[in-house]
Write a protein that holds these residues in place. Sequence first.
Motif, PDB file in Angstrom:
ATOM      1  N   ALA A 124      -1.282  22.103 -13.327  1.00 13.66           N
ATOM      2  CA  ALA A 124      -0.642  21.975 -14.637  1.00 13.66           C
ATOM      3  C   ALA A 124       0.424  20.904 -14.508  1.00 13.66           C
ATOM      4  O   ALA A 124       1.090  20.804 -13.473  1.00 13.66           O
ATOM      5  N   CYS A 125       0.571  20.078 -15.545  1.00 13.81           N
ATOM      6  CA  CYS A 125       1.582  19.006 -15.512  1.00 13.81           C
ATOM      7  C   CYS A 125       2.963  19.617 -15.278  1.00 13.81           C
ATOM      8  O   CYS A 125       3.334  20.591 -15.941  1.00 13.81           O
ATOM      9  N   GLY A 126       3.722  19.035 -14.372  1.00 11.76           N
ATOM     10  CA  GLY A 126       5.045  19.547 -14.008  1.00 11.76           C
ATOM     11  C   GLY A 126       6.077  19.427 -15.110  1.00 11.76           C
ATOM     12  O   GLY A 126       7.176  19.955 -14.987  1.00 11.76           O
ATOM     13  N   LEU A 127       5.726  18.737 -16.201  1.00 12.15           N
ATOM     14  CA  LEU A 127       6.695  18.613 -17.293  1.00 12.15           C
ATOM     15  C   LEU A 127       6.208  19.309 -18.566  1.00 12.15           C
ATOM     16  O   LEU A 127       6.862  20.214 -19.058  1.00 12.15           O
ATOM     17  N   CYS A 128       5.029  18.914 -19.081  1.00 12.13           N
ATOM     18  CA  CYS A 128       4.598  19.496 -20.359  1.00 12.13           C
ATOM     19  C   CYS A 128       3.677  20.691 -20.159  1.00 12.13           C
ATOM     20  O   CYS A 128       3.410  21.428 -21.098  1.00 12.13           O
ATOM     21  N   GLY A 129       3.171  20.873 -18.940  1.00  8.81           N
ATOM     22  CA  GLY A 129       2.376  22.066 -18.656  1.00  8.81           C
ATOM     23  C   GLY A 129       0.903  21.957 -19.023  1.00  8.81           C
ATOM     24  O   GLY A 129       0.141  22.907 -18.827  1.00  8.81           O
ATOM     25  N   MET A 168      13.631  13.835 -17.807  1.00  8.66           N
ATOM     26  CA  MET A 168      14.187  13.917 -16.455  1.00  8.66           C
ATOM     27  C   MET A 168      15.002  15.200 -16.297  1.00  8.66           C
ATOM     28  O   MET A 168      14.911  15.889 -15.281  1.00  8.66           O
ATOM     29  N   ARG A 169      15.797  15.512 -17.322  1.00  9.05           N
ATOM     30  CA  ARG A 169      16.649  16.704 -17.273  1.00  9.05           C
ATOM     31  C   ARG A 169      15.802  17.960 -17.095  1.00  9.05           C
ATOM     32  O   ARG A 169      16.115  18.826 -16.289  1.00  9.05           O
ATOM     33  N   ARG A 170      14.702  18.023 -17.837  1.00  6.47           N
ATOM     34  CA  ARG A 170      13.868  19.239 -17.757  1.00  6.47           C
ATOM     35  C   ARG A 170      13.260  19.411 -16.374  1.00  6.47           C
ATOM     36  O   ARG A 170      13.242  20.500 -15.821  1.00  6.47           O
ATOM     37  N   TRP A 200      16.185  25.319  -9.791  1.00  5.65           N
ATOM     38  CA  TRP A 200      16.197  26.778  -9.738  1.00  5.65           C
ATOM     39  C   TRP A 200      14.845  27.352  -9.348  1.00  5.65           C
ATOM     40  O   TRP A 200      14.630  28.550  -9.431  1.00  5.65           O
ATOM     41  N   SER A 201      13.939  26.483  -8.931  1.00  7.49           N
ATOM     42  CA  SER A 201      12.598  26.957  -8.599  1.00  7.49           C
ATOM     43  C   SER A 201      12.560  27.425  -7.137  1.00  7.49           C
ATOM     44  O   SER A 201      13.419  27.089  -6.327  1.00  7.49           O
ATOM     45  N   PHE A 202      11.537  28.195  -6.819  1.00  5.49           N
ATOM     46  CA  PHE A 202      11.379  28.656  -5.440  1.00  5.49           C
ATOM     47  C   PHE A 202      10.812  27.552  -4.563  1.00  5.49           C
ATOM     48  O   PHE A 202      10.918  27.588  -3.360  1.00  5.49           O
ATOM     49  N   SER A 203      10.147  26.583  -5.199  1.00  3.37           N
ATOM     50  CA  SER A 203       9.546  25.546  -4.370  1.00  3.37           C
ATOM     51  C   SER A 203      10.106  24.175  -4.739  1.00  3.37           C
ATOM     52  O   SER A 203      10.601  23.961  -5.847  1.00  3.37           O
ATOM     53  N   ALA A 204      10.011  23.264  -3.795  1.00  4.62           N
ATOM     54  CA  ALA A 204      10.553  21.924  -3.996  1.00  4.62           C
ATOM     55  C   ALA A 204       9.508  20.978  -4.598  1.00  4.62           C
ATOM     56  O   ALA A 204       9.701  19.769  -4.589  1.00  4.62           O
ATOM     57  N   VAL A 205       8.427  21.537  -5.135  1.00 10.26           N
ATOM     58  CA  VAL A 205       7.320  20.696  -5.617  1.00 10.26           C
ATOM     59  C   VAL A 205       7.781  19.704  -6.693  1.00 10.26           C
ATOM     60  O   VAL A 205       7.449  18.522  -6.638  1.00 10.26           O
ATOM     61  N   GLY A 206       8.566  20.181  -7.674  1.00  9.41           N
ATOM     62  CA  GLY A 206       9.000  19.323  -8.780  1.00  9.41           C
ATOM     63  C   GLY A 206       9.872  18.179  -8.297  1.00  9.41           C
ATOM     64  O   GLY A 206       9.650  17.017  -8.656  1.00  9.41           O
ATOM     65  N   ILE A 207      10.867  18.490  -7.469  1.00  9.01           N
ATOM     66  CA  ILE A 207      11.778  17.448  -6.959  1.00  9.01           C
ATOM     67  C   ILE A 207      11.002  16.486  -6.054  1.00  9.01           C
ATOM     68  O   ILE A 207      11.206  15.271  -6.105  1.00  9.01           O
ATOM     69  N   THR A 208      10.075  17.032  -5.245  1.00  6.35           N
ATOM     70  CA  THR A 208       9.279  16.159  -4.378  1.00  6.35           C
ATOM     71  C   THR A 208       8.456  15.192  -5.225  1.00  6.35           C
ATOM     72  O   THR A 208       8.359  13.995  -4.909  1.00  6.35           O
ATOM     73  N   ALA A 209       7.878  15.703  -6.320  1.00  7.37           N
ATOM     74  CA  ALA A 209       7.064  14.847  -7.192  1.00  7.37           C
ATOM     75  C   ALA A 209       7.922  13.732  -7.790  1.00  7.37           C
ATOM     76  O   ALA A 209       7.505  12.571  -7.831  1.00  7.37           O
ATOM     77  N   LEU A 210       9.140  14.073  -8.235  1.00  2.30           N
ATOM     78  CA  LEU A 210      10.035  13.037  -8.772  1.00  2.30           C
ATOM     79  C   LEU A 210      10.415  12.028  -7.682  1.00  2.30           C
ATOM     80  O   LEU A 210      10.446  10.823  -7.926  1.00  2.30           O
ATOM     81  N   ALA A 211      10.693  12.557  -6.490  1.00  4.41           N
ATOM     82  CA  ALA A 211      11.072  11.675  -5.380  1.00  4.41           C
ATOM     83  C   ALA A 211       9.930  10.708  -5.069  1.00  4.41           C
ATOM     84  O   ALA A 211      10.161   9.533  -4.755  1.00  4.41           O
TER      85      ALA A 211
END
Length: 245
Positions: free
Chosen positions: A17-22, A89-91, A98-109
Motif C-alpha cells: 500500500a502506498c506509504g502516503l495515500c494508502g 512530507m508532514r504526513r 510514531w510507527s513501530f517500523s522505520a519503513v516510512g522514514i527509510t523510504a523518504l531517506a
Amino acid sequence: MMKSFLSTTLDFAFPWACGLCGTGDTKLRSGAFCCDCQQQLTRPIENSCQRCAAEVGRFVATSDGCVHCRKSRLKFDSVTCLGMYDEAMRRVILSSKWSFSAVGITALAQLFASAAGDRLKQLDVDLIVPIPQSWQKRIVRRFNSAQVVSEVLSKTINVPHDVHILRRRRNVRPQKRVPVQQRMQNQQDAFRIRDAHLLAGKRILVVDDVMTTGATCNEAVRMLRSHGAKACHVAILARVLDGSA
Ligand SMILES: [Zn+2]
Ligand SMILES: [Zn+2]
C-alpha cells in the motif's frame, strides 16, 4: 528462486500500500509510494535559500540568507533537503515517527538519496553524524529518524557514519514547546563530543529529519567545530518554515 518465493509470500501476507495515500493499486507503485505521492514528495524547488534551504520566491537573491534565516547566526556551511515540510512530507514524517517500523522514514531517506546523492557527494565529507535523540524520545520511540536517514546516506555516498561521536549532554525542553525566538538558547550545551580526535580537520555532514530554526543543527555544528571539524554541512529530509515541528 527462494527469494522470489519469499517475496511472493510476503506480498500475499502484507500486500503493498502506498506509504502516503494508502492506495493498493500496484500498477501505480513506485517503490514505497505511488507515482503521484512520490511526485509530491520530490517536488522540485525552483529557488531556495543558499544558507538555510528555505523555499523562496523565484527572483529572490539569497547570498545573505533569506527572511527565514537572516536574523540567525547559522554556523553550518550549507543545507541540503529533500523538500519543504508541506502536507505530504508532514504526513509521512509524523506517521513514521510514531510507527513501530522505520519503513516510512527509510523510504523518504531513499528518495532523498536518489534526489540529492550527487550534490551530497560533491560536498566531499569525511564523516556523517546524525543528531542523537534525547533519552525521553528514546523511551517512547522505536528508532531515531536522524540515524535512519544517516545510514541510508552513508551507503549512498559511501562515507562512514558515526552514531557515538555526538552525544546528548543535558535534556533540553522539546523544541516544539519552546517559542521560536528562544530555540537557539534552548539548545545551548545540549551536546557533548566523544572521541574528539576523530574530528580534527574533518569535513562533516550533520543529519537530522527536519529543521525549523536550525537551532539543533547549529549547536551540534558549534560543538563539532570547537573540536576541530573543518567544514560542517547539514542534510535534512524537510525544511520547516513555521514553528510546526
Ligand atoms: Zn500514494
Ligand atoms: Zn535562509
